[in-house]
Design an enzyme around this catalytic site. Structure first.
Site, PDB file in Angstrom:
ATOM      1  N   ASP B  17     -53.239  43.263   3.895  1.00  0.00           N
ATOM      2  CA  ASP B  17     -52.793  43.862   2.637  1.00  0.00           C
ATOM      3  C   ASP B  17     -52.707  45.379   2.773  1.00  0.00           C
ATOM      4  O   ASP B  17     -52.923  45.922   3.865  1.00  0.00           O
ATOM      5  CB  ASP B  17     -53.757  43.422   1.524  1.00  0.00           C
ATOM      6  CG  ASP B  17     -55.171  43.958   1.726  1.00  0.00           C
ATOM      7  OD1 ASP B  17     -55.365  44.954   2.435  1.00  0.00           O
ATOM      8  OD2 ASP B  17     -56.095  43.369   1.140  1.00  0.00           O
ATOM      9  N   TRP B  47     -51.970  13.959   8.049  1.00  0.00           N
ATOM     10  CA  TRP B  47     -51.788  13.278   6.760  1.00  0.00           C
ATOM     11  C   TRP B  47     -50.429  12.582   6.643  1.00  0.00           C
ATOM     12  O   TRP B  47     -50.338  11.499   6.067  1.00  0.00           O
ATOM     13  CB  TRP B  47     -51.970  14.249   5.593  1.00  0.00           C
ATOM     14  CG  TRP B  47     -53.216  15.069   5.647  1.00  0.00           C
ATOM     15  CD1 TRP B  47     -53.339  16.406   5.393  1.00  0.00           C
ATOM     16  CD2 TRP B  47     -54.554  14.626   5.953  1.00  0.00           C
ATOM     17  NE1 TRP B  47     -54.637  16.817   5.548  1.00  0.00           N
ATOM     18  CE2 TRP B  47     -55.405  15.755   5.882  1.00  0.00           C
ATOM     19  CE3 TRP B  47     -55.109  13.394   6.300  1.00  0.00           C
ATOM     20  CZ2 TRP B  47     -56.784  15.681   6.133  1.00  0.00           C
ATOM     21  CZ3 TRP B  47     -56.475  13.315   6.550  1.00  0.00           C
ATOM     22  CH2 TRP B  47     -57.283  14.433   6.463  1.00  0.00           C
ATOM     23  N   THR B  59     -56.934  15.853   1.654  1.00  0.00           N
ATOM     24  CA  THR B  59     -58.302  16.018   1.162  1.00  0.00           C
ATOM     25  C   THR B  59     -58.378  17.244   0.257  1.00  0.00           C
ATOM     26  O   THR B  59     -58.907  18.288   0.656  1.00  0.00           O
ATOM     27  CB  THR B  59     -59.277  16.198   2.350  1.00  0.00           C
ATOM     28  OG1 THR B  59     -58.796  17.286   3.151  1.00  0.00           O
ATOM     29  CG2 THR B  59     -59.380  14.947   3.187  1.00  0.00           C
ATOM     30  N   LYS B  90     -68.195   9.489  -2.471  1.00  0.00           N
ATOM     31  CA  LYS B  90     -66.827   9.801  -2.886  1.00  0.00           C
ATOM     32  C   LYS B  90     -66.302  11.132  -2.374  1.00  0.00           C
ATOM     33  O   LYS B  90     -65.104  11.400  -2.462  1.00  0.00           O
ATOM     34  CB  LYS B  90     -66.750   9.788  -4.420  1.00  0.00           C
ATOM     35  CG  LYS B  90     -67.018   8.409  -5.006  1.00  0.00           C
ATOM     36  CD  LYS B  90     -66.498   8.318  -6.412  1.00  0.00           C
ATOM     37  CE  LYS B  90     -66.398   6.863  -6.848  1.00  0.00           C
ATOM     38  NZ  LYS B  90     -66.064   6.744  -8.270  1.00  0.00           N
TER      39      LYS B  90
END
Lengths: 139, 139, 139, 139
Positions: B17, B47, B59, B90
């Site tokens: 930046d 994926w 994910t 989970k």
């Protein structure tokens, strides 16, 4: 508590990933923009102007904690509410809450510090205490 | 504890930046890449391939907490070490430690969840329990 | 000639590079957003909605030519005017002119094509002729 | 003709858009990195080091023309070959060819100029003639 400011973001196609949802680092790009938007809304000049007055070049992050509650996608419009929830002598905590209408999308608390360039080596940056004049503008 | 994998990143001019340092959301882009790199190094397909086998599309993040210790700039090379520090039914917690040689640059702990597209509306995504076969590959 | 639409962009700190100016790929991110903004302003649904109606998933670039006239930095506001300067049977040419008030910042002419997912392999995309109903909305 | 250098890029999930392919501005991010990689491979220091020696802060784009031949997605590895195809007194033309193995993905020709900060206002940048010592390193 400080003032609270709100910034809108229109999510774009290119902000989304192959799952069709916002690629999460983009939420942090927007929160970073909301952080500067907060200061500018309080009357602080943008960093490139401020650097010429006081040497401050920005407010790098030291730490942050974010929670993602719902996904968002392109075509959605977000509202980011930003406020400073704590001033410490050397750092401040800024909170951003990202909503899509009534839905909470995500929120983050950032620990940031004001910085200048090092006088001897302008490639290095140094933390400075929270400037009193900036703090007064934000309260 | 899971395996630990390492991914290198060369910081580029455009990752930095106006203060001359990495714009912090880019660290999260790289940690996200390191997350998938971890799974692929453990033998999980990317994926886009996995979606055709089991429906898993990625994910997404539920939460993360990051600390930034030192700044980095273009020309620097980073090493990102990634491991899974906790499996829950989970979700899982993945930790990334970003070094520049012996210097700790930043680290983050991410809470992630495996997702599929919704059967009725492919624009929506649904969390699924951690797939046993994937977990076995990573331990 | 088609309609012309205009989209505003507020340049943010993180859009700029260590030279303090917009990192040029960001102009293309904004032009891509202006391209979809053009279609949506003409009444075409966003790609994620359109995909469910007609299979169209977007308008990938085949070619573009851009000129950069002046630099811009954070705090500046840009106006991007977009129009379609030529329809061909299979592609269209879209022009974007990026102004900061009266100053021309940059402009680009893009050759784009409408695409769908391949019926046999949804990971592949296929070009389709310009849809007549979309063209009518834009003229 | 100048030297030709090659830089590899691993495409990541977050570089891709909801159509599942690379969001095209990312090709320009990589070509910009390949541009600096070319100079560094020829023995030119990175811009942050060079600024302290000669004031040069980078090589902003004046113009570019790109063609996109095939799509690419995450998991793919790209090779970007870069060379300078023409030196003019004040600008140079740099060409990047992006391959995935034997497949041409895209190519671009960029017109770039060496720049310094303005002596009176460091927020402004000024074009300078092509430095002879840099040119000699690249041929």
């Amino acid at each position: 508590m400080s003032k609270t400011t709100t910034m809108s973001v229109d999510i774009r196609f290119g902000d989304c990933d192959p799952a069709g949802i916002v690629f999460f680092p983009n939420f942090h790009r927007w929160m970073d923009a909301a952080s500067l938007h907060f200061f500018m809304s309080c009357g602080v000049p943008p960093w490139n102007v401020l650097e010429h007055r006081s040497g401050i070049i920005g407010t790098p992050l030291l730490e942050h904690h974010a929670r993602f509650a719902k996904t968002a996608t392109f075509g959605d419009q977000l509202q980011i509410s930003s406020s400073i929830i704590e001033w410490r002598p050397k750092v401040f905590l800024q909170k951003h809450v990202v909503m899509r209408g009534a839905d909470l999308i995500c929120e983050s608390t950032e620990t940031r510090v004001f910085c200048r360039r090092d006088a001897d080596d302008p490639r290095r940056i140094r933390a400075v205490p929270v400037p009193e004049d900036i703090r007064r503008l934000c309260d």
